[in-house]
Motif scaffolding. Structure first.
Motif, PDB file in Angstrom:
ATOM      1  N   UNK A 482      25.873 -29.841  35.699  1.00 39.77           N
ATOM      2  CA  UNK A 482      25.358 -31.169  36.036  1.00 39.77           C
ATOM      3  C   UNK A 482      26.201 -31.824  37.117  1.00 39.77           C
ATOM      4  N   UNK A 483      27.512 -31.688  37.001  1.00 47.79           N
ATOM      5  CA  UNK A 483      28.409 -32.291  37.992  1.00 47.79           C
ATOM      6  C   UNK A 483      28.184 -31.704  39.379  1.00 47.79           C
ATOM      7  N   UNK A 484      27.891 -30.408  39.463  1.00 47.22           N
ATOM      8  CA  UNK A 484      27.658 -29.791  40.767  1.00 47.22           C
ATOM      9  C   UNK A 484      26.375 -30.345  41.398  1.00 47.22           C
ATOM     10  N   UNK A 485      25.297 -30.420  40.622  1.00 45.47           N
ATOM     11  CA  UNK A 485      24.051 -30.978  41.161  1.00 45.47           C
ATOM     12  C   UNK A 485      24.257 -32.416  41.621  1.00 45.47           C
ATOM     13  N   UNK A 486      25.014 -33.182  40.852  1.00 45.52           N
ATOM     14  CA  UNK A 486      25.272 -34.570  41.230  1.00 45.52           C
ATOM     15  C   UNK A 486      26.128 -34.641  42.486  1.00 45.52           C
ATOM     16  N   UNK A 487      27.156 -33.789  42.572  1.00 44.71           N
ATOM     17  CA  UNK A 487      28.039 -33.804  43.737  1.00 44.71           C
ATOM     18  C   UNK A 487      27.322 -33.407  45.010  1.00 44.71           C
ATOM     19  N   UNK A 488      26.290 -32.574  44.899  1.00 46.58           N
ATOM     20  CA  UNK A 488      25.547 -32.121  46.079  1.00 46.58           C
ATOM     21  C   UNK A 488      24.416 -33.067  46.472  1.00 46.58           C
TER      22      UNK A 488
END
Length: 521
Positions: A482-488
């Motif tokens: 989830x953090x990766x999708x949010x960061x991108x």
């Protein structure tokens, strides 16, 4: 054509030419240029591993492959393959008060743009008046007469059209419109950031709910094991095989494990309350949606956007860019305020003693005024305002750079977490397996009298800690995703459910084409 009309046309012709020239002129102040990302910007000094480790566990154990340049789906949360989760995200984007507030802020900003754009056009107004006045009979050249008939009562009716226009000679008005348009762009990406933050929060809250529920279940299972062991110890004490100290120690260990349950149950209740708040519900409106880690699919292919694309994808970076654009336009506004200000006013109407005679021959009146205003002495106020605008631009530029650095940091942190937490889960699954085998062996040896009770108690505590840590490690892999999708940036350019540019209302996919192009550049 009458002589007065001809004269009016002769006066208005050069003024009209002046207006056209002003509108075609260049605006003072700097033209905004989007800052470039440093050529050597990247997510890591070392090369990232393309695939994470896998673990021999049903939930969250799959290996994940990083795909450079892969596009991000607009509804990225659907990759977890949970209908319940999908429904909650749809609800939060529809019902959360923060969404309504951000949509209202965007509507307000758009309306202010329209209001500023009106300044480019003349304003037309109509005036009508009726005046009744008594004129004194006193003569200005002689003594007052005693005859009151010399007093007169006059009635004058008038109607006119008034035109006012401020030519934008130096582009100050256009810079002001540019500034308000940048503010609207800021609110537009603030709305996108709200969508992304809320959807990420709901997904993470669902993961936390599943994690805490499984920790509760694991703790209850461990309590059952410890209770069974306590029963065995009591039986051995009755037979005289062990001392009472072993039973007391097991009872203390069982009580300590039971004492961890209220804290977990409190955490579970508070997490559910947080989910209700995200959904715009009150705590008593909980409909019992439940999650477990096994019901959430861990995406096996993850996107890694190119560093050059991250500044176009992150809503917070786009918001910071809009603020920088607004600060740039405000410099132009401040410079234009130091230059001469032009204003044109004209009126055309009629004045008569009765309403029926208005607009008849001989009652026409007209007026035309052109003015230029230039500040000669203001104690440096305008110059200092311009310097303040330049300083505000420098501040926005620094904040923009900081936002870009934070964006790269977030992506780097997410990528490192994916790798590290995958390795941690692999090791934790092995540790749990070893702890279970050690506990089984200690229980068997204790029954045979081969080891003391302390060995058994240590094995129980090690297994308990290993189980809870493994559950948290499983949840961490979902949270890292989830953090990766949010960061991108969350793939907002591929969204089809809401259109922030239209205040969050539903839209057709074709309306998003231009945004997709911007997001990929």
């Amino acid at each position: 054509m009458s002589a007065s009309s001809s004269r009016l046309s002769q006066v208005l012709a050069p003024l009209s030419l002046l207006c056209l020239t002003a509108l075609a002129g260049c605006a003072v102040g700097p033209n905004f240029v989007r800052p470039d990302v440093a050529q050597n910007a990247g997510y890591s000094r070392d090369k990232l591993a393309p695939t994470t480790a896998s673990a021999d566990v049903a939930a969250g154990g799959a290996a994940q492959r990083l795909v450079a340049g892969m596009d991000i789906p607009g509804q990225w949360w659907t990759l977890f393959r949970s209908p319940t989760l999908n429904a909650l995200v749809e609800e939060v984007l529809r019902a959360n008060p923060d969404v309504a507030a951000a949509q209202a802020a965007l509507r307000q900003a758009n309306e202010l743009v329209y209001a500023d754009q009106a300044s480019l056009f003349p304003s037309l107004g109509a005036t009508a008046s009726s005046t009744r006045e008594k004129i004194s009979g006193v003569s200005s050249t002689g003594p007052a007469s005693s005859n009151s008939s010399f007093s007169q009562i006059l009635t004058v009716h008038s109607a006119s059209l008034n035109v006012s226009y401020a030519p934008d000679v130096f582009g100050g008005t256009r810079r002001r419109i540019e500034s308000s348009s940048a503010q609207a762009e800021f609110e537009r990406y603030q709305l996108e950031a709200t969508y992304l933050t809320l959807s990420s929060n709901v997904v993470n809250t669902a993961i936390n709910l599943a994690s805490v529920r499984e920790q509760v279940a694991a703790t209850e299972k461990i309590i059952g094991l410890q209770n069974d062991q306590l029963t065995v110890l009591k039986s051995q004490r009755q037979l005289g095989a062990i001392a009472n100290t072993g039973v007391l120690a097991q009872e203390a260990a069982l009580a300590q494990t039971r004492a961890t349950l209220p804290a977990l149950q409190k955490q579970l209740a508070q997490t559910r309350n947080q989910l209700m708040a995200y959904l715009g519900r009150f705590p008593n409106q909980d409909r019992g949606e439940s999650f477990d880690l096994a019901s959430l699919h861990l995406p096996e292919e993850l996107p890694v956007s190119l560093p050059s694309a991250i500044v176009r994808q992150r809503p917070d970076v786009r918001s910071a860019e809009a603020q920088l654009h607004q600060a740039s336009a405000n410099i132009g506004v401040a410079v234009a305020n130091q230059l001469p200000q032009f204003n044109l006013t004209a009126s055309l109407g009629s004045s008569a003693s009765s309403v029926s005679k208005l607009f008849t021959s001989g009652t026409g009146v007209w007026g035309l005024v052109g003015s230029i205003t230039q500040s000669i002495f203001d104690a440096g106020a305008l110059e200092h305002r311009k310097r303040a605008a330049v300083a505000a631009y420098d501040e926005s530029a620094a904040r923009y750079r900081g936002t870009v650095v934070t964006a790269f940091q977030d992506v780097s942190n997410a990528l490192r977490a994916l790798e590290a937490d995958a390795d941690a889960l692999t090791q934790q699954v092995a540790a749990e397996r070893a702890a279970r085998e050690s506990l089984d062996l200690a229980q068997a040896q204790f029954r045979l009298g081969a080891v003391g009770y302390l060995n058994l108690l240590t094995a129980q505590q090690t297994y308990q800690n290993a189980v809870l840590t493994r559950v948290r490690a499983q949840a961490a892999r979902y949270s890292d995703t989830t953090a990766l999708f949010q960061a991108l940036g969350g793939g907002w350019w591929n969204r089809t459910d809401v259109a922030p540019a239209t205040s969050g209302s539903s839209t057709d996919l074709n309306n998003r084409t231009s945004e997709k192009t911007h997001g990929r550049n």
